[in-house]
Design an enzyme around this catalytic site. Structure first.
Site, PDB file in Angstrom:
ATOM      1  N   ARG A  70      65.694  16.105  -7.014  1.00  0.00           N
ATOM      2  CA  ARG A  70      65.766  14.749  -6.455  1.00  0.00           C
ATOM      3  C   ARG A  70      66.445  13.776  -7.411  1.00  0.00           C
ATOM      4  O   ARG A  70      67.213  12.916  -6.999  1.00  0.00           O
ATOM      5  CB  ARG A  70      64.365  14.226  -6.130  1.00  0.00           C
ATOM      6  CG  ARG A  70      63.816  14.852  -4.883  1.00  0.00           C
ATOM      7  CD  ARG A  70      62.675  14.024  -4.327  1.00  0.00           C
ATOM      8  NE  ARG A  70      62.282  14.613  -3.046  1.00  0.00           N
ATOM      9  CZ  ARG A  70      61.432  14.070  -2.201  1.00  0.00           C
ATOM     10  NH1 ARG A  70      60.865  12.919  -2.504  1.00  0.00           N
ATOM     11  NH2 ARG A  70      61.147  14.651  -1.055  1.00  0.00           N
ATOM     12  N   ARG A  92      56.274  24.500  -1.655  1.00  0.00           N
ATOM     13  CA  ARG A  92      55.692  23.705  -0.567  1.00  0.00           C
ATOM     14  C   ARG A  92      56.073  24.321   0.780  1.00  0.00           C
ATOM     15  O   ARG A  92      57.255  24.384   1.120  1.00  0.00           O
ATOM     16  CB  ARG A  92      56.230  22.253  -0.607  1.00  0.00           C
ATOM     17  CG  ARG A  92      55.988  21.518  -1.916  1.00  0.00           C
ATOM     18  CD  ARG A  92      54.688  20.750  -1.919  1.00  0.00           C
ATOM     19  NE  ARG A  92      54.349  20.299  -3.264  1.00  0.00           N
ATOM     20  CZ  ARG A  92      54.656  19.087  -3.773  1.00  0.00           C
ATOM     21  NH1 ARG A  92      55.283  18.204  -3.022  1.00  0.00           N
ATOM     22  NH2 ARG A  92      54.301  18.768  -5.003  1.00  0.00           N
ATOM     23  N   ARG A 123      66.015  15.823   2.100  1.00  0.00           N
ATOM     24  CA  ARG A 123      65.380  15.716   0.795  1.00  0.00           C
ATOM     25  C   ARG A 123      64.168  16.629   0.601  1.00  0.00           C
ATOM     26  O   ARG A 123      63.387  16.422  -0.312  1.00  0.00           O
ATOM     27  CB  ARG A 123      65.024  14.267   0.475  1.00  0.00           C
ATOM     28  CG  ARG A 123      64.034  13.625   1.421  1.00  0.00           C
ATOM     29  CD  ARG A 123      63.714  12.212   0.925  1.00  0.00           C
ATOM     30  NE  ARG A 123      62.499  11.713   1.515  1.00  0.00           N
ATOM     31  CZ  ARG A 123      61.895  10.589   1.140  1.00  0.00           C
ATOM     32  NH1 ARG A 123      62.407   9.849   0.166  1.00  0.00           N
ATOM     33  NH2 ARG A 123      60.799  10.195   1.711  1.00  0.00           N
ATOM     34  N   HIS A 124      64.008  17.628   1.451  1.00  0.00           N
ATOM     35  CA  HIS A 124      62.910  18.577   1.288  1.00  0.00           C
ATOM     36  C   HIS A 124      63.417  19.993   1.082  1.00  0.00           C
ATOM     37  O   HIS A 124      64.337  20.431   1.752  1.00  0.00           O
ATOM     38  CB  HIS A 124      61.994  18.546   2.516  1.00  0.00           C
ATOM     39  CG  HIS A 124      61.105  17.347   2.555  1.00  0.00           C
ATOM     40  ND1 HIS A 124      61.432  16.215   3.235  1.00  0.00           N
ATOM     41  CD2 HIS A 124      59.904  17.115   1.976  1.00  0.00           C
ATOM     42  CE1 HIS A 124      60.460  15.310   3.086  1.00  0.00           C
ATOM     43  NE2 HIS A 124      59.528  15.832   2.315  1.00  0.00           N
ATOM     44  N   GLU A 181      56.380  23.365   3.650  1.00  0.00           N
ATOM     45  CA  GLU A 181      56.620  22.326   4.646  1.00  0.00           C
ATOM     46  C   GLU A 181      57.723  22.768   5.587  1.00  0.00           C
ATOM     47  O   GLU A 181      58.843  23.038   5.150  1.00  0.00           O
ATOM     48  CB  GLU A 181      57.029  21.015   3.967  1.00  0.00           C
ATOM     49  CG  GLU A 181      55.856  20.284   3.355  1.00  0.00           C
ATOM     50  CD  GLU A 181      56.298  19.003   2.666  1.00  0.00           C
ATOM     51  OE1 GLU A 181      56.318  17.954   3.313  1.00  0.00           O
ATOM     52  OE2 GLU A 181      56.625  19.082   1.464  1.00  0.00           O
ATOM     53  N   GLU A 183      61.873   8.165  -3.336  1.00  0.00           N
ATOM     54  CA  GLU A 183      60.819   8.551  -4.272  1.00  0.00           C
ATOM     55  C   GLU A 183      61.222   9.783  -5.063  1.00  0.00           C
ATOM     56  O   GLU A 183      61.672  10.772  -4.513  1.00  0.00           O
ATOM     57  CB  GLU A 183      59.544   8.845  -3.460  1.00  0.00           C
ATOM     58  CG  GLU A 183      58.333   9.147  -4.287  1.00  0.00           C
ATOM     59  CD  GLU A 183      57.862  10.580  -4.118  1.00  0.00           C
ATOM     60  OE1 GLU A 183      57.642  11.015  -2.987  1.00  0.00           O
ATOM     61  OE2 GLU A 183      57.742  11.270  -5.157  1.00  0.00           O
ATOM     62  N   SER A 186      55.640  10.940  -8.346  1.00  0.00           N
ATOM     63  CA  SER A 186      54.355  10.452  -7.887  1.00  0.00           C
ATOM     64  C   SER A 186      53.366  10.769  -8.993  1.00  0.00           C
ATOM     65  O   SER A 186      53.431  11.840  -9.584  1.00  0.00           O
ATOM     66  CB  SER A 186      53.993  11.182  -6.595  1.00  0.00           C
ATOM     67  OG  SER A 186      53.100  10.416  -5.857  1.00  0.00           O
TER      68      SER A 186
END
Lengths: 545, 545
Positions: A519, A317, A325-326, A319, A468, A471
């Protein structure tokens, strides 16, 4: 000494030395006396020098320990004598008197005078005390000196006798036994200064936070810069055994339910989901993309009649975020399955799966949990034998009852998710729950809308301690409907052609979800930062080591 | 008909119709006769029309099957009645008379007149015959017509009674039972023309090669262009179950030997091994590289005191080649371990591991092997209980004895490798062997040289049917020596700094190797092309699907 000197000395002595009758000695008598004394002194000195020389020569020649210690050359696999190395964890007082070989790291060494040296040896998470003690026949002073100079973290090969210490060795994991060393070789030497002390790196966080602390806190950046060294702490040893455990429990359970492991490509010809947050790869003369999720491909495999599949693989990812948490790369535990009647069949599988994982951790891996708990204290992870399933509207109601203002179909912010986690914990006594029936608008185009209320969808997130970790959804399996929904979301159908085409030859209703491995560990163990749950974490600024 | 017409007809008939005395009938008599005939004809026609109309009305109104067939709307998880679906594999003659529901694909359908339709239903690798037969009370003609029009590969939901056929159904895997259909719904319709027939796609290669073949061979390109559909052949179902099996056997064995599963990063800040054949990634404002191997990282994890590790993960190679055995992305089964005395300890682990995998395939997965064998015939894979280990110089001698000209330290070409495989098979009766002690010069810089002959090294390749499936070595674990060897190979030490640094804090002697998952399948199953062993293969020209 010249005769004049003798005369001078005799003169001085005459003043104080009396004969046996109380009269001073004659000068000549004194001279004679002094000469004799000097002769004796000289001969004693010579004797001592000779003796010392002899001793020195003899001990250099016959350092009676010289074959039993030293630095070994680099192991190039010269030979294979087949000597068994003992595992520290298998050593105990019951085996006192036995002679064993161990390979271990020197965690710490403590010299005592020039005749002794205490060691703490380490193998993974086990430690044991070792002693080198000078004696006249087996352990020379040279050997003691060598032992005292071994740098911490060097790897040594040790022969010794298992002994029962007078008192339990509280600082070691093996407390009822120690090693009386008979041979000691350094096989790989640690060079230079250690970046930090492993003791500090393993200390409970609370010890640094006390006002009167004298300890240097090892911050996360320093750890990650020196990750290979940092991984040696018993806490990290335990964390990554637990990571292994989660994968193993995940796989074992799914295999028992007829799921098959698959491997889908990570280099893709089309960016899924519109191309946001996707890494681009130069692919010969064209451009390709790194998979942000195996989802499209695992769905395609389901359409290829492998009806229950899972994958453990890398997810990328792009991001540009630096939250706790990333990460830009992580491990996805993905599953996808055809169902018969209702997507809740998928939730049933997930429910059993997570209960299997949580139970497995608590039972089989209790010792590792305990080790991590010492450094990063966490409340016992509570879960229900049948997982709580809340519908979105119920969660919204619960939040509103507790002062959170939000619309029926608003998405949940990270903060609100945490609040929800707290409220659920209070009300239902669980750290794990499923949130079902998300608003359609906040979910991706391929999500199946709810059949009764088109504002909702057949999709879900799972939460651990209010964060979370999964998903998922029922996916649209009808190609025409999928195109319709893509267009609503502004996704160009031509960009997802091979995905849509997968449904044209008949597709079963299906769905699944993806779990972030790191996670699960992060939140279960309350590690404070997801990077602690990854061997070599990646974020926008970290590509090394 | 007007009277003039009647007169004309009467005229004509008069010429041929005689009365009972042999005399022609009078014109009037004939007229009368014709009128009567016409009246009868008319009344019959009317009656028939009325009857037909009545029948049509009645059956449209009371198509007595109308609730028992049809096309279902898209499953949006409306409800969950909890009706059990039967697995085809569980159906047999012993259950005759039982009513069951199945979800399956229509593999083929064969209409017989307008009162019957035969089906071949498929679930993964299982097939069963189904029949729709018209009767007066349960199965209407409309239902039969609907059944006859279902397109192949559509997914249907079927209720039926298990029956014992008069003769075994040889074309199906379930031969002693068939389904007498009572309800039949299409839940997902296959649209348009199938890209090829699954029957052709599953045919033994030999059938296409015969001179008089009437079959259309499905070439690999067409298969891969339509991979989702292609995956449905029973052969592909078996191949990927076997891929799953290899991973499972690999993992189960290593876990039993104390190995831990790890996950290392695939996005790297430095290109290992000089940067040849490496994919570049745009990484925010900088450039990164895709891992060509997890080797450096798994070594670093060993230096981090996880002494026995394995990884199953993606490996990327930017090789612009189109051979039958290269892909740009594949799955590596990697292991790395510290050893005590000699790198042959690693070969011992590999030896047991491969024997475990080969034995597991033969026993637990015999049925899948048989399925693949039918389409891609292969000789039984032979292996020894203790794997043959040849040293390089022995292989060179064997090759020379058999006419291959080569120097002592020359590398092996693909062709020579195959020749060696044949010679080994003849001499030692094995399709699997280890080739140890490769010339140092043909191996990467981190390979430990042989302690006795510096022209050789402590490194090895493994071969299956004469093709390389694993490469491995004892690695250099001393940082200074590693730099020295890197420089000899023209590798800039600064480009591998974080790798070299991993050895500075003490490192155990260690080594390992990486297995190409698809290669193991490819060569074991003799698939002819490695792409057949990958769900969605990648080569320089293939990025989709």
């Amino acid at each position: 000494m010249a005769d004049t000197q003798v005369e001078e000395v005799a003169q001085k002595i005459q003043e104080v030395v009396l004969d046996e009758n109380g009269q001073p000695l004659s000068k000549n008598a004194l001279k004679k006396l002094e000469k004799e004394r000097l002769k004796k002194e000289r001969s004693e000195k010579d004797a001592k020098a000779r003796q010392e020389k002899a001793q020195a020569q003899s001990s250099a020649a016959v350092d009676y320990s010289k074959d039993f210690y030293g630095k070994k050359p680099i192991n190039r696999s010269e030979d294979r004598p087949g000597i068994k190395r003992e595992s520290l964890a298998d050593i105990s007082a019951a085996r006192a008197g036995e002679k064993v070989w161990i390979r271990a790291r020197v965690q710490t060494s403590r010299p005592t005078g020039n005749k002794m040296c205490f060691f703490q040896f380490r193998q993974n998470s086990s430690t044991i005390q070792g002693l080198v003690v000078f004696d006249d026949t087996a352990i020379s002073k040279q050997m003691v000196k060598f032992a005292q100079n071994i740098s911490s973290e060097s790897i040594v090969l040790v022969e010794g006798t298992i002994a029962k210490p007078l008192e339990p060795v509280k600082s070691c994991t093996v407390q009822d036994a120690e090693i009386m060393i008979t041979q000691l070789f350094v096989t790989s030497e640690a060079q230079g200064r250690l970046p930090f002390s492993l003791e500090d790196a393993s200390r409970p966080e609370a010890e640094f936070d006390r006002e009167d602390t004298q300890f240097a806190k090892v911050n996360l950046h320093t750890r990650l810069e020196n990750r290979v060294f940092d991984l040696r702490t018993i806490t990290n040893q335990a964390i990554f055994r637990l990571q292994h455990a989660v994968c193993k429990l995940f796989r074992d359970f799914l295999e028992s339910k007829g799921f098959m492991e698959i491997h889908t490509p990570k280099i893709l010809g089309a960016a899924s989901e519109g191309g946001a947050n996707v890494f681009k790869v130069k692919y010969f003369d064209t451009e390709a993309f790194l998979a942000q999720s195996p989802q499209f491909y695992k769905q395609m495999v389901v359409c290829g009649d492998f009806e229950r599949v899972f994958e453990i693989g890398s997810v990328f990812r792009a991001e540009n975020s630096f939250t706790h948490r990333h990460m830009t790369e992580f491990i996805g535990l993905d599953l996808e399955m055809a169902f018969e009647e209702h997507y809740h069949e998928i939730l049933d599988v997930f429910d059993e799966l997570f209960v299997h994982i949580f139970t497995g951790l608590e039972t089989t891996y209790a010792a590792d949990l305990e080790v991590v708990h010492r450094q990063y204290p966490f409340e016992k992870f509570e879960f229900l034998p049948k997982t709580l399933r809340l519908e979105y509207h119920e969660a919204v109601a619960l939040l509103r009852e507790n002062g959170v203002e939000m619309g029926d179909y608003d998405d949940l912010s990270t903060e609100v998710e945490r609040k929800l986690g707290q409220l659920v914990k209070e009300k239902y006594k669980t750290d794990f729950f499923m949130l079902d029936k998300f608003p359609l608008e906040v979910r991706p185009f391929y999500t199946m809308p709810d059949p009764k209320n088109p504002k909702y969808s057949n999709s879900y997130d799972f939460f651990m301690r209010g964060e979370e970790i999964l998903s998922g959804a029922q996916r649209i399996h009808d190609p025409d409907y999928l195109i319709e929904r893509a267009q609503v979301h502004g996704v160009d159908p031509s960009s997802i052609k091979s995905y849509v085409d997968a449904f044209r030859m008949g597709a079963p209703p299906h769905g699944g979800g993806g779990i972030g491995l790191e996670r699960v560990l992060f939140f279960y163990l309350n590690l404070g930062n997801i990077r602690r749950a990854s061997l070599f974490p990646r974020d926008p600024r970290r590509l090394l080591p």
